[in-house]
Motif scaffolding. Sequence first.
Motif, mmCIF file in Angstrom:
data_model
loop_
_atom_site.group_PDB
_atom_site.id
_atom_site.type_symbol
_atom_site.label_atom_id
_atom_site.label_comp_id
_atom_site.label_asym_id
_atom_site.label_seq_id
_atom_site.Cartn_x
_atom_site.Cartn_y
_atom_site.Cartn_z
ATOM 1 N N ARG A 200 0.854 -1.188 0.000
ATOM 2 C CA ARG A 200 0.000 0.000 0.000
ATOM 3 C C ARG A 200 0.887 1.234 0.000
ATOM 4 N N GLU A 201 0.972 1.905 -1.127
ATOM 5 C CA GLU A 201 1.859 3.067 -1.228
ATOM 6 C C GLU A 201 1.384 4.236 -0.376
ATOM 7 N N ARG A 202 0.073 4.320 -0.168
ATOM 8 C CA ARG A 202 -0.470 5.421 0.640
ATOM 9 C C ARG A 202 -1.441 4.876 1.686
ATOM 10 N N PRO A 203 -0.926 4.137 2.659
ATOM 11 C CA PRO A 203 -1.813 3.565 3.685
ATOM 12 C C PRO A 203 -2.482 4.627 4.553
ATOM 13 N N PHE A 204 -1.905 5.832 4.580
ATOM 14 C CA PHE A 204 -2.487 6.911 5.380
ATOM 15 C C PHE A 204 -3.351 7.846 4.520
ATOM 16 N N LEU A 213 -3.170 13.073 12.259
ATOM 17 C CA LEU A 213 -2.741 12.026 13.190
ATOM 18 C C LEU A 213 -1.494 12.448 13.965
ATOM 19 N N TYR A 214 -0.586 13.124 13.259
ATOM 20 C CA TYR A 214 0.631 13.604 13.925
ATOM 21 C C TYR A 214 0.291 14.635 14.994
ATOM 22 N N ASN A 269 10.165 16.632 12.601
ATOM 23 C CA ASN A 269 9.285 15.596 12.058
ATOM 24 C C ASN A 269 8.309 16.167 11.040
ATOM 25 N N LEU A 270 7.762 17.332 11.365
ATOM 26 C CA LEU A 270 6.783 17.974 10.476
ATOM 27 C C LEU A 270 7.409 18.277 9.112
ATOM 28 N N GLY A 271 8.633 18.804 9.128
ATOM 29 C CA GLY A 271 9.318 19.118 7.875
ATOM 30 C C GLY A 271 9.546 17.880 7.023
ATOM 31 N N ILE A 272 9.963 16.776 7.658
ATOM 32 C CA ILE A 272 10.210 15.542 6.911
ATOM 33 C C ILE A 272 8.902 14.961 6.383
ATOM 34 N N LEU A 273 7.841 15.021 7.183
ATOM 35 C CA LEU A 273 6.540 14.505 6.740
ATOM 36 C C LEU A 273 6.044 15.239 5.499
ATOM 37 N N ILE A 274 6.148 16.571 5.506
ATOM 38 C CA ILE A 274 5.620 17.373 4.394
ATOM 39 C C ILE A 274 6.491 17.252 3.150
ATOM 40 N N LEU A 275 7.804 17.454 3.304
ATOM 41 C CA LEU A 275 8.690 17.404 2.134
ATOM 42 C C LEU A 275 8.812 15.977 1.580
ATOM 43 N N GLY A 276 8.765 15.002 2.468
ATOM 44 C CA GLY A 276 8.848 13.618 2.010
ATOM 45 C C GLY A 276 7.638 13.209 1.192
ATOM 46 N N TYR A 277 6.465 13.699 1.571
ATOM 47 C CA TYR A 277 5.236 13.348 0.853
ATOM 48 C C TYR A 277 5.302 13.769 -0.614
ATOM 49 N N ARG A 278 5.976 14.882 -0.881
ATOM 50 C CA ARG A 278 6.113 15.392 -2.250
ATOM 51 C C ARG A 278 6.850 14.417 -3.169
ATOM 52 N N LEU A 279 7.687 13.540 -2.571
ATOM 53 C CA LEU A 279 8.584 12.691 -3.367
ATOM 54 C C LEU A 279 8.071 11.270 -3.568
ATOM 55 N N LEU A 280 6.853 10.974 -3.090
ATOM 56 C CA LEU A 280 6.350 9.606 -3.150
ATOM 57 C C LEU A 280 6.313 9.051 -4.575
ATOM 58 N N THR A 301 3.810 7.725 16.524
ATOM 59 C CA THR A 301 3.906 7.061 17.827
ATOM 60 C C THR A 301 5.076 7.582 18.673
ATOM 61 N N GLN A 302 6.007 8.314 18.043
ATOM 62 C CA GLN A 302 7.213 8.730 18.758
ATOM 63 C C GLN A 302 6.913 9.636 19.947
#
Length: 375
Positions: A200-204, A213-214, A269-280, A301-302
């Motif tokens: 599942r490439e986009r389980p969320f 959720l974050y 974490n927020l920066g990685i979540l947002i910028l990472g999503y762009r690269l999926l 969960t962290q």
Amino acid sequence: MDQSVVFFFLHNGLVVTLIVTGIVLSRKNRLDQFKYNYWLNAVYCILIYSIVEGLRYDRGIDYMHHKNLIEYANNLEAYWVNSDKIEPLFQIINKTTKLLGLPYYLVFFLYSLILIIAIFSFLRSHRNVILYALPLAFFATIVQSENLIRQFLAFAFILFSIKPFLKNSWTSFGILFFMAISIHTSSLFYLPLFFICKYRERPFINLYVILILYGISWLWKAEYTLRYLDLITMIAPTKYTDYIAIEDIWTRMKFDGTVFYLVRVFCFNLGILILGYRLLEKYKDKKFPFFYNLFVFGSITQHLGLQSELIYRVSLLFYMFWFMVLSYIAYDSLTQKNKNIWIKVVSVFLLINSLYDCISKTFRFEDINLFVWNT
């Protein structure tokens, strides 16, 4: 020479070695082929890491416990009445080294050697981002691998297992994964998430759900977790229920982080979540979505783990993969020369923050900057 000065130079010298090795291994020729032999140039870094980390002394909360496990390997009951809780492969490693007459510090050297070889083996499939991934992998694992020794020895075999898992080499994956859970049972938590993140490439669903959720995870209180303690006790293996029973340690951990620390963690974490999503989609062929989704689960969960040791131990398994997500973010925005200046600025901030966490580690109290030659 003062031991703190020695620690400062060895620790930061290792950081420089990792950065230089990453630069060398990322170099390409005019035909867009990698210039230098991978393992030949990795061996120096592997050795330095194993010496600096393997020959530490009493650094990490479980160091002395594991030192005793090694020294009493052939008669564990004499040291620890709960010796039956130690997984079989870990006992075999310790018993074998004891039979060979190796001193305890060479066993720690072996633990460190296995982990760094696993990191290099894993990153060989992601050599395009190794310039960033190699030092970031060190930043992500260094503190926890010193504290949670057995869990991160198991993590090494999880890293070994990822390539065969993604290539559907089920026999190789099964053997390596079995070795991981035979060192630390917590590795079992990887199994369901691995399959979910692979298929599942986009389980969320989308970025909005991830951010909601974050945000909720930061509003969650330890009291909410305690309501489910009975359920956790019911599903946990019998041999681990005594951990859960010690509520003051495992479910009511007091965290005294400063506001500065919490803001940095939240923004990081927020920066990685947002910028990472762009690269999926862009790095889909590199299995980037697999690592991104593992990190998403870990980041959600962290923060709960700052209040509960149980959740903290589990979240670490997945949160560690922030180094892979950030590596691709930095590669895309800096090496590939993304024209968006704000993405570059945020990427640099994320890299500086991770470097800050690692370098600040060198300013420690003297009694935990020891090496075996100080004893």
